[in-house]
Scaffold this motif. Structure first.
Motif, PDB file in Angstrom:
ATOM      1  N   ARG A 116       0.561  -7.090  -1.791  1.00 61.13           N
ATOM      2  CA  ARG A 116       1.076  -5.756  -1.448  1.00 61.13           C
ATOM      3  C   ARG A 116       2.600  -5.785  -1.339  1.00 61.13           C
ATOM      4  O   ARG A 116       3.290  -4.889  -1.823  1.00 61.13           O
ATOM      5  CB  ARG A 116       0.480  -5.296  -0.116  1.00 61.13           C
ATOM      6  CG  ARG A 116      -0.980  -4.903  -0.185  1.00 61.13           C
ATOM      7  CD  ARG A 116      -1.367  -4.140   1.066  1.00 61.13           C
ATOM      8  NE  ARG A 116      -2.806  -4.001   1.195  1.00 61.13           N
ATOM      9  CZ  ARG A 116      -3.575  -4.760   1.954  1.00 61.13           C
ATOM     10  NH1 ARG A 116      -3.025  -5.728   2.662  1.00 61.13           N
ATOM     11  NH2 ARG A 116      -4.878  -4.567   2.009  1.00 61.13           N
ATOM     12  N   ILE A 172       4.211  -6.050  -4.820  1.00 61.19           N
ATOM     13  CA  ILE A 172       4.092  -4.813  -5.595  1.00 61.19           C
ATOM     14  C   ILE A 172       5.075  -3.770  -5.086  1.00 61.19           C
ATOM     15  O   ILE A 172       5.793  -3.129  -5.867  1.00 61.19           O
ATOM     16  CB  ILE A 172       2.641  -4.273  -5.531  1.00 61.19           C
ATOM     17  CG1 ILE A 172       1.698  -5.208  -6.305  1.00 61.19           C
ATOM     18  CG2 ILE A 172       2.574  -2.865  -6.109  1.00 61.19           C
ATOM     19  CD1 ILE A 172       0.249  -4.814  -6.202  1.00 61.19           C
ATOM     20  N   GLU A 173       5.147  -3.571  -3.762  1.00 63.41           N
ATOM     21  CA  GLU A 173       6.049  -2.558  -3.217  1.00 63.41           C
ATOM     22  C   GLU A 173       7.503  -2.939  -3.447  1.00 63.41           C
ATOM     23  O   GLU A 173       8.351  -2.078  -3.682  1.00 63.41           O
ATOM     24  CB  GLU A 173       5.775  -2.381  -1.724  1.00 63.41           C
ATOM     25  CG  GLU A 173       4.385  -1.809  -1.449  1.00 63.41           C
ATOM     26  CD  GLU A 173       4.181  -1.498   0.038  1.00 63.41           C
ATOM     27  OE1 GLU A 173       5.178  -1.425   0.757  1.00 63.41           O
ATOM     28  OE2 GLU A 173       3.023  -1.319   0.447  1.00 63.41           O
TER      29      GLU A 173
END
Length: 246
Positions: free
Chosen positions: A233, A236-237
């Motif tokens: 996560r 990706i962010e």
């Protein structure tokens, strides 16, 4: 001045008072002569080293200095008129005074973007750390708060219980082997099947190609361990933030 984002900046932008290495031409000049690194051969004809040194002194007088960089007036084939190249963008400016204003504005814009990106990255890192802490707390609570109850079977086996816990029934085959593992496995498979059906029922249909693409990634994402999910996560962010403010 801060270091620029683009590492491969134009040849006319030099650090300090440095100039490109002067090398004798072995391709178009016969005998070998020296080209000006800031002018095209049509503007300044290749010549010997002493004459080129004198020509470079004129470039030095026309140069624009700020911080640790020197901006030489470029007469290459970038455009028809002599100009200066910006350190932070691909713009070229003809007038020195205008170039000074452009460079100051462009530098402020870059610094503002860098501060905003740094702030967003800090917020993202804090968010990931909070998610990891919450995940670790939930896992610890599940391990410490849920007990296991062993229920006695028909053969008079003893039973032990923990309030609010899961019950596991033991049965033995004719060979004397415990059949608990197989029952727990079947129970787990049934629960997983119900959960999977529930997720499929509640999942909305994708509205466009982007949603469909990310929904196809969920199958692989669900197979990861909780700690790996948090790391994925964050990556990706971070990639999305860098792409948005690049």
């Amino acid at each position: 001045m801060d270091s620029p984002q683009q590492l491969n900046f134009h040849v006319s932008i030099r650090k300090g008072s440095s100039i490109p290495a002067l090398q004798k031409c072995n391709t178009c000049c016969s005998p070998g002569k020296f080209h000006c690194p800031f002018c095209s051969p049509e503007i300044f004809k290749p010549t010997n080293r002493p004459s080129l040194r004198i020509h470079l002194d004129s470039h030095r007088r026309e140069a624009f200095e700020t911080g640790k960089y020197t901006f030489h007036r470029c007469r290459l084939q970038c455009r028809s008129q002599a100009h200066y190249h910006c350190l932070y963008c691909k713009a070229t400016v003809i007038r020195k005074k205008t170039f000074h204003s452009h460079l100051s504005f462009c530098r402020e814009q870059q610094q503002r973007r860098a501060r905003k990106l740094s702030k967003l990255q800090a917020q993202l890192t804090q968010r990931i750390q909070n998610d990891r802490g919450s995940l670790s707390y939930d896992m610890e609570r599940d391990v410490n708060g849920n007990g296991i109850t062993i229920v006695s079977d028909s053969e008079g086996q003893s039973s032990h219980g923990a309030s609010g816990g899961h019950s596991v029934s033991h049965s033995f085959t004719r060979s004397g082997k415990c059949d608990t593992g197989r029952k727990m496995k079947r129970s787990t498979e049934m629960d997983s099947s119900k959960c999977h059906k529930g997720v499929q029922t509640d999942t909305p249909k994708p509205q466009d190609c982007d949603e469909y693409y990310f929904m196809t990634l969920t199958k692989v994402f669900k197979k990861l361990a909780p700690q790996k999910k948090a790391e994925v996560r964050m990556k990706i962010e971070r990639l999305l933030l860098e792409a948005q403010f690049a």
